[in-house]
Scaffold this motif. Structure first.
Motif, PDB file in Angstrom:
ATOM      1  N   ARG A 184      33.809  52.624 -22.566  1.00 24.60           N
ATOM      2  CA  ARG A 184      34.148  51.552 -23.499  1.00 24.60           C
ATOM      3  C   ARG A 184      35.640  51.498 -23.785  1.00 24.60           C
ATOM      4  N   ARG A 185      36.229  52.680 -23.897  1.00 25.88           N
ATOM      5  CA  ARG A 185      37.667  52.697 -24.176  1.00 25.88           C
ATOM      6  C   ARG A 185      38.449  52.111 -23.015  1.00 25.88           C
ATOM      7  N   PHE A 186      38.007  52.417 -21.806  1.00 27.21           N
ATOM      8  CA  PHE A 186      38.697  51.850 -20.653  1.00 27.21           C
ATOM      9  C   PHE A 186      38.500  50.348 -20.608  1.00 27.21           C
ATOM     10  N   ALA A 187      37.272  49.946 -20.863  1.00 31.97           N
ATOM     11  CA  ALA A 187      36.967  48.517 -20.844  1.00 31.97           C
ATOM     12  C   ALA A 187      37.868  47.776 -21.820  1.00 31.97           C
ATOM     13  N   MET A 188      38.051  48.368 -22.977  1.00 31.77           N
ATOM     14  CA  MET A 188      38.861  47.738 -24.016  1.00 31.77           C
ATOM     15  C   MET A 188      40.301  47.513 -23.549  1.00 31.77           C
ATOM     16  N   ARG A 189      40.734  48.359 -22.632  1.00 25.30           N
ATOM     17  CA  ARG A 189      42.106  48.223 -22.137  1.00 25.30           C
ATOM     18  C   ARG A 189      42.151  47.586 -20.755  1.00 25.30           C
ATOM     19  N   ASN A 190      41.040  46.904 -20.435  1.00 26.66           N
ATOM     20  CA  ASN A 190      40.960  46.168 -19.189  1.00 26.66           C
ATOM     21  C   ASN A 190      41.027  47.020 -17.930  1.00 26.66           C
ATOM     22  N   TYR A 191      40.584  48.258 -18.068  1.00 25.01           N
ATOM     23  CA  TYR A 191      40.374  49.054 -16.877  1.00 25.01           C
ATOM     24  C   TYR A 191      38.900  48.956 -16.531  1.00 25.01           C
ATOM     25  N   PRO A 251      35.229  49.740 -16.426  1.00 23.28           N
ATOM     26  CA  PRO A 251      34.378  50.542 -17.307  1.00 23.28           C
ATOM     27  C   PRO A 251      33.392  51.401 -16.512  1.00 23.28           C
ATOM     28  N   THR A 252      33.333  51.214 -15.213  1.00 25.13           N
ATOM     29  CA  THR A 252      32.326  51.948 -14.435  1.00 25.13           C
ATOM     30  C   THR A 252      32.935  52.911 -13.423  1.00 25.13           C
ATOM     31  N   GLN A 253      34.224  52.944 -13.355  1.00 25.61           N
ATOM     32  CA  GLN A 253      34.869  53.816 -12.381  1.00 25.61           C
ATOM     33  C   GLN A 253      36.216  54.247 -12.921  1.00 25.61           C
ATOM     34  N   PHE A 254      36.368  55.531 -13.141  1.00 26.64           N
ATOM     35  CA  PHE A 254      37.651  55.984 -13.700  1.00 26.64           C
ATOM     36  C   PHE A 254      37.942  57.429 -13.340  1.00 26.64           C
ATOM     37  N   ASN A 255      39.192  57.768 -13.493  1.00 27.05           N
ATOM     38  CA  ASN A 255      39.611  59.131 -13.242  1.00 27.05           C
ATOM     39  C   ASN A 255      39.797  59.849 -14.567  1.00 27.05           C
ATOM     40  N   LEU A 256      39.286  61.046 -14.640  1.00 25.34           N
ATOM     41  CA  LEU A 256      39.454  61.835 -15.853  1.00 25.34           C
ATOM     42  C   LEU A 256      40.781  62.572 -15.781  1.00 25.34           C
ATOM     43  N   SER A 257      41.497  62.553 -16.877  1.00 27.21           N
ATOM     44  CA  SER A 257      42.753  63.303 -16.872  1.00 27.21           C
ATOM     45  C   SER A 257      42.522  64.710 -17.420  1.00 27.21           C
TER      46      SER A 257
END
Lengths: 264, 264
Positions: free
Chosen positions: A174-181, A183-189
């Motif tokens: 959701r946080r990524f979605a909110m920033r227009n990244y 929401p279903t695919q992301f890299n964890l830092s």
DNA sequence: CGCCCTGTTGAATCTGGTCAAACTAAGTGG
DNA sequence: CCACTTAGTTTGACCAGATTCAACAGGGCG
């Protein structure tokens, strides 16, 4: 020294593109002149992975707005066990909760190369005096943090490992979605160990559950990359306290309009 | 309606003896006239054990200052598991964290017959406009809550049942001491089940550990009465994050003096 | 190329949860 | 005043989920 700083500079700090939109965007300030002036007082700082932004007990002199990268905050027991209390991404404001004791009560460490904008507490004074809305924004930021902490206490106190991981992935999404990244695919830092520390479980448990999710086809996970395959299923595993359909809440409501002093 | 309320009334609300000293004492306001005026707008409310002060999702119209009694606040998962996030005693201010969403995000229930003072959010507007120090106090109150929540996350995420109970008893002890009650002998207003929910353990575990503490001579516990016999020992069990010797922190520090607008 | 950090998997162990039952105190109503 | 109800508390037995310990794999970086 910073005490002799001029008023417009402080406003500028809060309203440039340095990640402080959490504080200024909702205020609808005219940023033309502030952008012009922001060279004066903005203090950017870049820290590398593992470096500390501030530590427990340190004098509260600055708040930090994250421009890029990410930061973890944590508290520790006297014998060294560490609880991560939050992960913070660009646009978020860090360190405000030190206001009560005048010293930081948690530590902030960069998860990757991270660029932040330092805001002197004196500047907040200035800002707040000029623009009452800043005060209200500060309250909102802290209110939001309290709400997050409450959710986290619920997670830590009542959820099992599976629910914790599912909740975690969905919240990130959701946080990524909110920033227009995506929401279903992301890299964890953050590392598995960080995730475990945040969720109150061992890092091995994090691995195991992620593996299980993958077996069940709910996600695909390859090291730091995560792909959510079945968000619905993830939601039913998470059993969250709030309905997934987040209500849109107006940034400002009538009854608080006076805080803004006509700034809107 | 409350909108037509006069300015002094709001100041009065914050400064009478109704438990709002958290907000007004540090401001050093002259309370003579405010006490005089406080009849106008103060709205006292008494609720019985088990009754709700506010519930999740409810419109944020009032904050509550506790005059007497005690209150628990909690959040829940959708399937009904409840995590108690805090116990609140006289002098504390409740509900401020709803400011961000404009609706309460936790519920507050009385643990015993409890008297509170309602403060309209509009009054805060008024107050804050007149007395900048009120803003600062609100920030401090929320900052303090965040700090508490962080400690609680550490407890829930990293401590075992024994450490949790020991920490809990010591924290209670300090809070009572701060209000000039006995720090070594007190009555709990919350049930074992409440304690368990707060600490993230089962109520049976609470009983067992208390029994163990009693066997070891660390405490004496008889239903709701608790007597601390060996505070030192309790401290070493608790393994807290902060040194037991709490530093005295000045109520206001120079760098924030401008918030006060000369009120001090 | 080899080291080191991170991540992954397996097996043994244990803390704390769950279920069940007994007990106590405080009401409640006849 | 006493039988009865109810909520809260306590203790025991059993079990499961998660931790711990250990070994190993694989990437990234010097």
């Amino acid at each position: 020294m910073r005490q002799t700083v001029q008023k417009p500079d402080c406003a500028a700090i809060a309203c440039q593109d340095c990640g402080l939109y959490q504080l200024c965007l909702p205020m609808g300030l005219n940023s033309a002149d502030t952008v012009l002036l922001d060279h004066y007082v903005k203090r950017k700082r870049t820290i590398k992975r593992g470096q500390m932004l501030y530590r427990v007990g340190e004098q509260f002199s600055y708040a930090y707005a994250i421009r890029s990268g990410s930061v973890k905050t944590s508290v520790s027991t006297e014998d060294g066990r560490q609880q991560i209390t939050g992960f913070h991404i660009p646009g978020e404001l860090l360190g405000l909760n030190a206001i009560d004791e005048n010293r930081h009560n948690c530590e902030a460490v960069a998860l990757e190369t991270t660029s932040v904008c330092e805001i002197s507490v004196n500047c907040f004074d200035e800002l707040a005096r000029q623009i009452p809305a800043v005060h209200f924004q500060m309250l909102r930021i802290m209110s939001k943090e309290i709400r997050h902490n409450q959710e986290q206490m619920l997670l830590l106190g009542k959820k099992n490992a599976e629910e914790r991981l599912a909740t975690y992935l969905l919240t990130l999404s959701r946080r990524f979605a909110m920033r227009n990244y995506s929401p279903t695919q992301f890299n964890l830092s953050m590392s598995r160990s960080d995730i475990g520390s945040y969720l109150g479980i061992a890092e091995e448990t994090v691995c195991r559950i992620l593996a299980r999710f993958q077996e069940e086809g709910v996600i695909v996970s390859e090291r730091r990359l995560v792909v959510l395959k079945d968000v619905k299923r993830l939601g039913s595993i998470a059993r969250e306290s709030r309905p997934a359909t987040a209500r849109v809440i107006p940034l400002l409501r009538p009854s608080h309009a006076t805080f803004l002093n006509g700034a809107l």
